[in-house]
Design an enzyme around this catalytic site. Sequence first.
Site, PDB file in Angstrom:
ATOM      1  N   GLY A 676      -0.793   1.016   8.107  1.00 45.88           N
ATOM      2  CA  GLY A 676       0.363   1.681   8.709  1.00 45.88           C
ATOM      3  C   GLY A 676       1.431   2.072   7.709  1.00 45.88           C
ATOM      4  N   GLU A 677       1.417   1.496   6.538  1.00 51.75           N
ATOM      5  CA  GLU A 677       2.431   1.780   5.538  1.00 51.75           C
ATOM      6  C   GLU A 677       2.155   3.129   4.881  1.00 51.75           C
ATOM      7  OE1 GLU A 677       4.297  -0.298   1.495  1.00 51.75           O
ATOM      8  OE2 GLU A 677       2.890  -1.393   2.792  1.00 51.75           O
ATOM      9  N   ALA A 678       3.193   3.945   4.776  1.00 51.32           N
ATOM     10  CA  ALA A 678       3.039   5.309   4.268  1.00 51.32           C
ATOM     11  C   ALA A 678       2.570   5.325   2.817  1.00 51.32           C
ATOM     12  CB  ALA A 678       4.360   6.064   4.404  1.00 51.32           C
ATOM     13  N   LYS A 680       0.708   3.180   1.251  1.00 55.78           N
ATOM     14  CA  LYS A 680      -0.721   2.848   1.189  1.00 55.78           C
ATOM     15  C   LYS A 680      -1.560   4.043   1.623  1.00 55.78           C
ATOM     16  CE  LYS A 680      -0.300  -2.166   1.809  1.00 55.78           C
ATOM     17  NZ  LYS A 680      -0.737  -3.355   2.595  1.00 55.78           N
ATOM     18  N   ILE A 681      -1.101   4.717   2.663  1.00 58.98           N
ATOM     19  CA  ILE A 681      -1.818   5.908   3.102  1.00 58.98           C
ATOM     20  C   ILE A 681      -1.841   6.947   1.991  1.00 58.98           C
ATOM     21  CG2 ILE A 681      -1.804   7.803   4.768  1.00 58.98           C
ATOM     22  CD1 ILE A 681      -0.620   5.886   6.806  1.00 58.98           C
TER      23      ILE A 681
END
Length: 1498
Positions: A676-678, A680-681
């Site tokens: 969910g962390e931007a 990491k995406i």
Amino acid sequence: MSRSIGTPGLEMEGEGREQARRSRVSLACMVNYEVSAVLAVMRRNARWAGRFSASDDQLEHPLIRSLKGLRRLVFTWRQPWPSIDPCLYLSPFLDVIRSDETGAQITGVALSAVYKMVHLNFFDLNTAHVDIAMHTVVDSVTSCRFEVTDPASEEVVLMKILQVLLACMKSEAGALLSDRDVCNIVNTTFRVVHQAGSKGELLQRTARFTMHELVRAVFSHLPTLKPTNLTIGVTPLSTEISSNPGNVADQSGSEEGNSFSGPVQTDENPFRDGSLDVADAGRALKISDKSSEEDTIVLPPLDGKDGGGHAAIGTVGSAEDSNFAAYGVPCMVEIFSFLCSLLNIADPQGLGQLVLASDEDSPQFALMLINSALELGGEAFRNHPKLLALIQDELFRNLMEIGLSQNPLVLSLVFGVVLNLYHHLRVLMKLQLEAFFSFVLIRLASGKYGATYQQQEVALEALVDFCRQPTFMPEMYANFDCDTSLSNTFEDLVNLLSKNAFPVNCPLSAMHVLALEGLLAVAQSMADRVDTAVPAFASSTSPSNLAGDNPEYVPFWTLKCENYDDPLSWVQFVKHQKYIKGRLMVGADHFNRDPKKGLEFLQGMQLLPSEPDPKSLACFIRYCTGLNKSVIGDYLGNPDEFCLRVLDEFAQTFDFSNMGIDAALRVFLEGFRLPGEAQKIHRIVEAFADRYYQQSKGILASKDAAFVLSYSVIMLNTDQHNKQVRKKMTEDDFIKNLRKINDGQDLPRSMLSELYHSIVRDEIRISYDSGAGVAEMTHSRWIDLIRRSMITTPYITCDERPLLDYDMFPVLSGPSIAAISVVFDHAEDEEVMQLCIDGFLAAAKISASHRLEDVVDDLVVSLCKFTTLLNPFSSDEEPVIAFGDDKKARMATVAVFDIANKYGDFIRTGWRNILDCILRLQKLGLLPARVANESVEDTDARGDSTSSKLAGSSSTVAPMPDLIRHRRRNTGLMSRFSQLLSLESDEPPSAPTEEELAAQQRALQCVESCRIDQIFTDSKFLQAESLLQLARAFVWAAGRPHRSGSSTEDEDTAVFCLELLITVTLNNRDRIMLLWQGVYEHMAGIIQTSVFPGLLVEKAVFGLLGVCQRLLPYKEDLAEELLRSLQLILKLDARVADAFCERITQEVMVLVRANAAHIKSTIGWRTVTSLLSITARHPEASEPGFEALTYVMQDGAHLSPANYVLCVDAARAFAEARVGGPGRSVRALDLLSDSVGCLTTWSKVHSESADASSGENVEEPSRYTQELTEMWLRLAQGLRKLCLEQREEVRNHAILCLQGCLSAAEILNLTPVLWAQSFKQVVLNLLDELLELAVRHSKEYKGMEDTLVLSIKFLSKSYLQFLPQLVNLPSFESSWFQVLNHMEIFIKTKFRGKRSEKLQELIPELLRNILQVMHSQGILVQPTSPSQDSMWDLTWKHVGSIVPTLKPDILKENRPEVKDGESAVSQEQTPSASIPCDVESEYTIVEKVDSVSTGDQG
């Protein structure tokens, strides 16, 4: 196919030519008849009848003119019929068929004429221009046009069209049809099928039948075709760049939504201007008018556009060729592709809605056609890459989609198709089959995730069909369970079947039985493989061995098998893979809980290198199953440098070539869940974009463009499919956001548009789970599957050998046995019960073959519970009748003992349950009598004959005495009927009913069929461990013996178990050492704890004796142990011993008579003689005991140095005993007296052997001589004591026997010292003791005067015998004066107040004789110088006190002859050495003490 009529042999002469002419005329007549029929029908119509009659100058209609022309020509042809062009007589009829001016009736007659010519083979392969004729017929019939006057006539014409087309395919000339013709035939037929939905039932059935027959006719030709030599890729279309993943088939449809998905398009109103145009079918599969560069047949889209996505199939020739090529693979590809497209029920424009929701009959029909094609084409499909590609991709993809249908018929057809595919093409469908089983079959059969009962039942039926294939489960295990990247399909299927077989809180249903059938099919297949071959290739490979094969780290995803065709190679490979997979699953579990600790664990298990390696970890994440996708996403998105390197390596494991970015994203995101962390995406998408850019074909200018596009796609996916986003992004917005991202250039709008619609139609699912919580086969997963199928390991095919059964059965056994047990418990139908029994037996067979003792024990325990024999007896119903009425209990009982008889080698703790059942049957009286009387093989006829002499007991020699004879209650087989008549009640018992008698008979027959006695008879063949457990089970079932006694029932049980234990022991005499310790301890416990006579202790005692009797002849090495065990009898309680003493003695007598030669040790003889000795004073037992002793001692037959002293003691005991009277005592004394002959014999033999060996020192007494001396002393001492017997006859006979014993001692070569000791201890002490008895106990001891006379004679003879040895001793004078003292005492002693006259007369004579002998030998001579201390003077001084009348003058008389018994005095004195005092026997020392005490008393 009909026989050819028009092909007469042209070479025939005479009758042959005449026959050809008649055939030609016959065919011409047939053609003429058909012409007349068509004309007649045309004339019936006013339009045709009067059209040309008004004016002569107006010509006839071309159709009529051509028909009449054919009539004129048909009889004028003279050439052979095969040389006639068929178009000449077909064209007039075909013109009628093609004409849109003719009505239905006329067209129908013309079609009938053509059908007749085709069906009767007017033309065949030898006919001229037959290929053109067949093409013309097909083209004309598929282009048929006619006016419709009524629905009935229309249906008739359509059926005749189908009839002609089918006849063309099936005719001999049909083999010459081209691919175009076959496609036209199939398309036309399917159009009729489609249109027949609104017609009559007959037309519908006829059309479907024709379609089936066409498909069969086409694909039956496939096995005859040569393999396609085309170097074409098998990569399906779905793996190419796609912006429309939902559009997996050719799209079709009208605005009204009434279109049919497929290559045939029809209008809702098929009638145009009152006519039916069948020729429109040509729009479906039409041949291109232009010959392309590849000369192809093209399947255009139904909307008329020439777009892409069409399958190109090379053909032999173009449409304009005059010589048509015979049909083959191209048309089959088109037909099969068309059939596959009929299964595509998802409308890409309608978000998953069913196009054929109102017409589910079409997929069913398509499945039937596909199944027919597969049945007839079979393995030939693998020879043609394009056909194979259709099956691998489009067909399987559609099957998986339609396989979730709720229509039971559709499901059945789908599973039938998959079963055919498995049978014929499984080696090329590895991943497809695994996906189908995981996503369809298991999902539906489990009954979860919204599956209906009907779906579950159909899926289970299909699964059972698969299980009935002998090699199905082994192949599932080898290919899937042993593949580290695939699911455990075998284990899942077994668990599924087991779970569905369990009736939980519900009655047994057909579903449970169905699942059970599947389990039993698998088990039975394994059992059948046991018979085919011995389990090979180290089937018992242990994990430790497998670990040893891989001591160092090796990337598990790189392991390859050297040869998949060689079982020696692939069996070990798959086992190693399974071992690795098991460790990977454990490692995955650790990783899911804590990635850091999980990696450490994996390193410790050598699944990852000891030093961190990003590539190895990336491959582990990529290829290991069971990892939590959320954990993977978080780990890959971690900003740590090592994690970033792992992410890059992870992206490198994907192949995105020829894939659209949306499809690539779907495949990439399939392996994990985006965090969910931007940030990491961002990192994850960046890694994906880098990899995708490397493999893109120049569309994207840079990595940044790939990253922006990828991120935009993810954002679009979230925007379109997140319910919280109300304002959705439009296509223009999406394209606008992506302007100038490709290094300042725009991406193609068409590409972005297609990408937008792809995401809108089909969400990129991040969770990968549907709302029901089960994974689905998404388009991205399918793309990945197809790509992996090209590089996956080959499919392993198994044969009928049990190569993997050892590894598979542990997975199957637990759930299966539990399921079978539960079903058997709930079953009431006999067929179901028999099914369960077969399953139990199959499981036992497999377990035994693989030596799985625990499984066999579990089976026995489960079955024993169902016998009801272990349940408490019910008071309201007679147990035997209840057992006879219970079919389930009887079946279980037979099964238990069947397992015991067949697989007893592998039973361990289960013997206890089996024995419990046997005991219950014994208590019920159902046990066959032969079980208790089981005979044991014995070649010793003596034992058998002797046992018959024993009275008062059953054969104690036999191992199993008659159980019923010793029961306190009658338990015989036939006694059950009498028990019913003698129940304890006040009222007279009622006679058993016929039903009760029948139940009892069934119970008896059931037990009889169990062959229980065979278990114990064949126990000699059991393996050692099983035999030991069986013996322990007997001990366990018998219970611990108690001194206070036990109930009658417990005692009966203990007796029965003891008898069985003895039976098994005797049957295993060759392995007695294995059993003896346990048997001995059990018998010892019984014997030592019994304080009252009883049946149990009786069986123990005589069983022990029987075992010894039987085993002594065969087990000499165990003889001492066996005989030592008989000492237990000596420890019997006095009351018990007294009760059984006579029988014990009889048994000992039997043992001695049969095995005296086998008893060689002193310990053994000590036991035997002890048993005999204790019977000497028993009134009943003494006689057989003495008889046994006589057998041993008489004539020295069985006397030996090992038993001599023991037998002497035993004979002395019998001589002392008053039981049997003086006569027996005298006989016992004779045995003692005769035994001295053995001593002399042994001494002579030893002397001869000693003389033969010159190296020995003759001066040193051998040990053997010492032993003989001790034996003689023991005999002499024993006889001396018997000389003190109170009974006169025995006492006097003992003195005579002692005299004989001393007479024989000369041969033993005794030393002078020993002679002196013997004389003093035996002779002189005996006289002292006799004199004591005569003086002090004259009342008790009668006839002592005669005894003293015998004793004084004994003294005289003994002294003269010992004289040569005594004279050389320093103590000679002392001994001589003791003799004189005893004579003086005897002659002066008064008996009852006066001296004995007999002694007064006897002693002087004896003394005179002794003096003369001593003088004659120079022992007693007058010294030359007188001395008062000389022997001469002292002797005459003593003589004077004894007999004053004797003077030295008597010595001057002649020397008297030595009488009998005096031969011991010899002129030759044998030199002898003195016996050291430290080697004197204990008996000598004791007698010395006695002598001293006696002397003191004197």
